[in-house]
Write a protein that holds these residues in place. Structure first.
Motif, PDB file in Angstrom:
ATOM      1  N   GLY A  48      46.801  54.862  50.007  1.00  0.00           N
ATOM      2  CA  GLY A  48      45.731  54.413  50.899  1.00  0.00           C
ATOM      3  C   GLY A  48      45.929  52.979  51.322  1.00  0.00           C
ATOM      4  O   GLY A  48      45.759  52.623  52.493  1.00  0.00           O
ATOM      5  N   HIS A  49      46.315  52.137  50.367  1.00  0.00           N
ATOM      6  CA  HIS A  49      46.543  50.723  50.668  1.00  0.00           C
ATOM      7  C   HIS A  49      47.687  50.563  51.675  1.00  0.00           C
ATOM      8  O   HIS A  49      47.579  49.778  52.624  1.00  0.00           O
ATOM      9  N   ARG A  50      48.758  51.324  51.482  1.00  0.00           N
ATOM     10  CA  ARG A  50      49.902  51.251  52.407  1.00  0.00           C
ATOM     11  C   ARG A  50      49.510  51.749  53.795  1.00  0.00           C
ATOM     12  O   ARG A  50      49.884  51.154  54.811  1.00  0.00           O
ATOM     13  N   SER A  64      44.765  53.349  59.536  1.00  0.00           N
ATOM     14  CA  SER A  64      44.258  52.291  58.654  1.00  0.00           C
ATOM     15  C   SER A  64      42.856  52.611  58.151  1.00  0.00           C
ATOM     16  O   SER A  64      42.545  52.397  56.977  1.00  0.00           O
ATOM     17  N   GLU A  65      42.020  53.122  59.028  1.00  0.00           N
ATOM     18  CA  GLU A  65      40.651  53.480  58.640  1.00  0.00           C
ATOM     19  C   GLU A  65      40.661  54.553  57.547  1.00  0.00           C
ATOM     20  O   GLU A  65      39.959  54.435  56.533  1.00  0.00           O
ATOM     21  N   ILE A  66      41.459  55.588  57.731  1.00  0.00           N
ATOM     22  CA  ILE A  66      41.544  56.655  56.727  1.00  0.00           C
ATOM     23  C   ILE A  66      42.147  56.099  55.437  1.00  0.00           C
ATOM     24  O   ILE A  66      41.685  56.430  54.342  1.00  0.00           O
ATOM     25  N   GLY A  67      43.145  55.250  55.559  1.00  0.00           N
ATOM     26  CA  GLY A  67      43.748  54.622  54.386  1.00  0.00           C
ATOM     27  C   GLY A  67      42.742  53.824  53.574  1.00  0.00           C
ATOM     28  O   GLY A  67      42.734  53.881  52.340  1.00  0.00           O
ATOM     29  N   ARG A  68      41.886  53.068  54.257  1.00  0.00           N
ATOM     30  CA  ARG A  68      40.838  52.295  53.567  1.00  0.00           C
ATOM     31  C   ARG A  68      39.932  53.227  52.769  1.00  0.00           C
ATOM     32  O   ARG A  68      39.566  52.937  51.632  1.00  0.00           O
ATOM     33  N   ARG A  69      39.579  54.347  53.380  1.00  0.00           N
ATOM     34  CA  ARG A  69      38.692  55.300  52.694  1.00  0.00           C
ATOM     35  C   ARG A  69      39.380  55.960  51.511  1.00  0.00           C
ATOM     36  O   ARG A  69      38.776  56.128  50.450  1.00  0.00           O
ATOM     37  N   VAL A  70      40.669  56.319  51.684  1.00  0.00           N
ATOM     38  CA  VAL A  70      41.422  56.913  50.576  1.00  0.00           C
ATOM     39  C   VAL A  70      41.502  55.916  49.419  1.00  0.00           C
ATOM     40  O   VAL A  70      41.270  56.276  48.256  1.00  0.00           O
ATOM     41  N   GLU A  71      41.818  54.674  49.724  1.00  0.00           N
ATOM     42  CA  GLU A  71      41.925  53.646  48.685  1.00  0.00           C
ATOM     43  C   GLU A  71      40.589  53.499  47.950  1.00  0.00           C
ATOM     44  O   GLU A  71      40.550  53.489  46.715  1.00  0.00           O
ATOM     45  N   HIS A  72      39.511  53.403  48.687  1.00  0.00           N
ATOM     46  CA  HIS A  72      38.182  53.262  48.091  1.00  0.00           C
ATOM     47  C   HIS A  72      37.826  54.476  47.242  1.00  0.00           C
ATOM     48  O   HIS A  72      37.355  54.355  46.106  1.00  0.00           O
ATOM     49  N   ASP A  73      38.053  55.669  47.788  1.00  0.00           N
ATOM     50  CA  ASP A  73      37.701  56.902  47.077  1.00  0.00           C
ATOM     51  C   ASP A  73      38.569  57.107  45.842  1.00  0.00           C
ATOM     52  O   ASP A  73      38.117  57.671  44.847  1.00  0.00           O
ATOM     53  N   ALA A  74      39.817  56.644  45.889  1.00  0.00           N
ATOM     54  CA  ALA A  74      40.687  56.744  44.709  1.00  0.00           C
ATOM     55  C   ALA A  74      40.176  55.826  43.605  1.00  0.00           C
ATOM     56  O   ALA A  74      40.166  56.203  42.426  1.00  0.00           O
ATOM     57  N   ASP A  78      36.912  59.988  43.486  1.00  0.00           N
ATOM     58  CA  ASP A  78      36.133  60.967  44.245  1.00  0.00           C
ATOM     59  C   ASP A  78      37.059  61.971  44.948  1.00  0.00           C
ATOM     60  O   ASP A  78      37.424  61.780  46.108  1.00  0.00           O
ATOM     61  N   PRO A  79      37.452  63.056  44.255  1.00  0.00           N
ATOM     62  CA  PRO A  79      38.419  63.981  44.839  1.00  0.00           C
ATOM     63  C   PRO A  79      37.925  64.693  46.094  1.00  0.00           C
ATOM     64  O   PRO A  79      38.715  64.958  47.004  1.00  0.00           O
ATOM     65  N   ALA A  80      36.642  65.001  46.189  1.00  0.00           N
ATOM     66  CA  ALA A  80      36.133  65.700  47.377  1.00  0.00           C
ATOM     67  C   ALA A  80      36.261  64.820  48.616  1.00  0.00           C
ATOM     68  O   ALA A  80      36.664  65.291  49.685  1.00  0.00           O
ATOM     69  N   SER A  81      35.943  63.542  48.480  1.00  0.00           N
ATOM     70  CA  SER A  81      36.060  62.627  49.619  1.00  0.00           C
ATOM     71  C   SER A  81      37.521  62.420  50.007  1.00  0.00           C
ATOM     72  O   SER A  81      37.848  62.347  51.190  1.00  0.00           O
ATOM     73  N   ILE A  82      38.395  62.326  49.003  1.00  0.00           N
ATOM     74  CA  ILE A  82      39.824  62.165  49.297  1.00  0.00           C
ATOM     75  C   ILE A  82      40.346  63.396  50.026  1.00  0.00           C
ATOM     76  O   ILE A  82      41.087  63.286  51.000  1.00  0.00           O
ATOM     77  N   ASP A  83      39.946  64.572  49.563  1.00  0.00           N
ATOM     78  CA  ASP A  83      40.366  65.814  50.213  1.00  0.00           C
ATOM     79  C   ASP A  83      39.909  65.848  51.673  1.00  0.00           C
ATOM     80  O   ASP A  83      40.664  66.244  52.559  1.00  0.00           O
ATOM     81  N   ALA A  84      38.683  65.386  51.923  1.00  0.00           N
ATOM     82  CA  ALA A  84      38.178  65.334  53.297  1.00  0.00           C
ATOM     83  C   ALA A  84      39.003  64.359  54.139  1.00  0.00           C
ATOM     84  O   ALA A  84      39.317  64.646  55.303  1.00  0.00           O
ATOM     85  N   CYS A  85      39.365  63.227  53.555  1.00  0.00           N
ATOM     86  CA  CYS A  85      40.205  62.250  54.269  1.00  0.00           C
ATOM     87  C   CYS A  85      41.572  62.839  54.599  1.00  0.00           C
ATOM     88  O   CYS A  85      42.086  62.636  55.703  1.00  0.00           O
ATOM     89  N   ILE A  86      42.152  63.560  53.651  1.00  0.00           N
ATOM     90  CA  ILE A  86      43.459  64.170  53.870  1.00  0.00           C
ATOM     91  C   ILE A  86      43.371  65.192  55.010  1.00  0.00           C
ATOM     92  O   ILE A  86      44.245  65.251  55.874  1.00  0.00           O
ATOM     93  N   GLY A  87      42.312  65.977  55.026  1.00  0.00           N
ATOM     94  CA  GLY A  87      42.115  66.934  56.118  1.00  0.00           C
ATOM     95  C   GLY A  87      41.968  66.249  57.464  1.00  0.00           C
ATOM     96  O   GLY A  87      42.541  66.689  58.471  1.00  0.00           O
ATOM     97  N   GLU A  88      41.216  65.154  57.475  1.00  0.00           N
ATOM     98  CA  GLU A  88      41.039  64.389  58.711  1.00  0.00           C
ATOM     99  C   GLU A  88      42.365  63.777  59.165  1.00  0.00           C
ATOM    100  O   GLU A  88      42.694  63.778  60.360  1.00  0.00           O
ATOM    101  N   TYR A  89      43.146  63.295  58.218  1.00  0.00           N
ATOM    102  CA  TYR A  89      44.447  62.696  58.508  1.00  0.00           C
ATOM    103  C   TYR A  89      45.395  63.739  59.105  1.00  0.00           C
ATOM    104  O   TYR A  89      46.069  63.487  60.105  1.00  0.00           O
ATOM    105  N   ALA A  90      45.431  64.916  58.504  1.00  0.00           N
ATOM    106  CA  ALA A  90      46.292  65.997  59.009  1.00  0.00           C
ATOM    107  C   ALA A  90      45.902  66.371  60.435  1.00  0.00           C
ATOM    108  O   ALA A  90      46.770  66.540  61.304  1.00  0.00           O
TER     109      ALA A  90
END
Length: 101
Positions: A48-50, A64-74, A78-90
């Motif tokens: 997420g940081h990268r 960058s926005e999704i990365g910020r959220r992944v970093e925060h959720d990690a 919070d696996p559900a939020s990370i999963d949602a971010c990964i789906g949004e990223y894809a």
């Protein structure tokens, strides 16, 4: 730009780098999925940081926005939020269009 068909304008002098940028983002997506499956929150935080840094560097603020959220959720574990971010990223990577100027 719409959420369904995002368009990113990139400087022409970066045109040669964009295919590699996208190859790396798709590899990153697979690594995010694997880290989430393994429950590796430290790797997720690092990824997420990268993402946060590399997205803005190339003009892809959404990365960058999704990365910020992944970093925060990690950090929050919070696996559900990370999963949602990964789906949004894809979805973003599959739809984003690049225009050079």
């Amino acid at each position: 730009m719409t959420e369904n068909n995002p368009v990113v304008t990139v400087a022409k002098d970066l045109a040669d780098l964009i295919p590699v940028f996208f190859t790396n983002r798709h590899k990153e997506l697979a690594t995010l999925r694997a880290a989430l499956s393994a429950g590796d929150y430290e790797q997720l935080r690092q990824l997420g940081h990268r993402m946060k840094g590399v997205g803005d560097s190339y003009g892809f603020a959404k990365v960058s926005e999704i990365g910020r959220r992944v970093e925060h959720d990690a950090k929050s574990g919070d696996p559900a939020s990370i999963d949602a971010c990964i789906g949004e990223y894809a979805a973003y990577l599959s739809k984003v269009q690049v225009v050079y100027e």
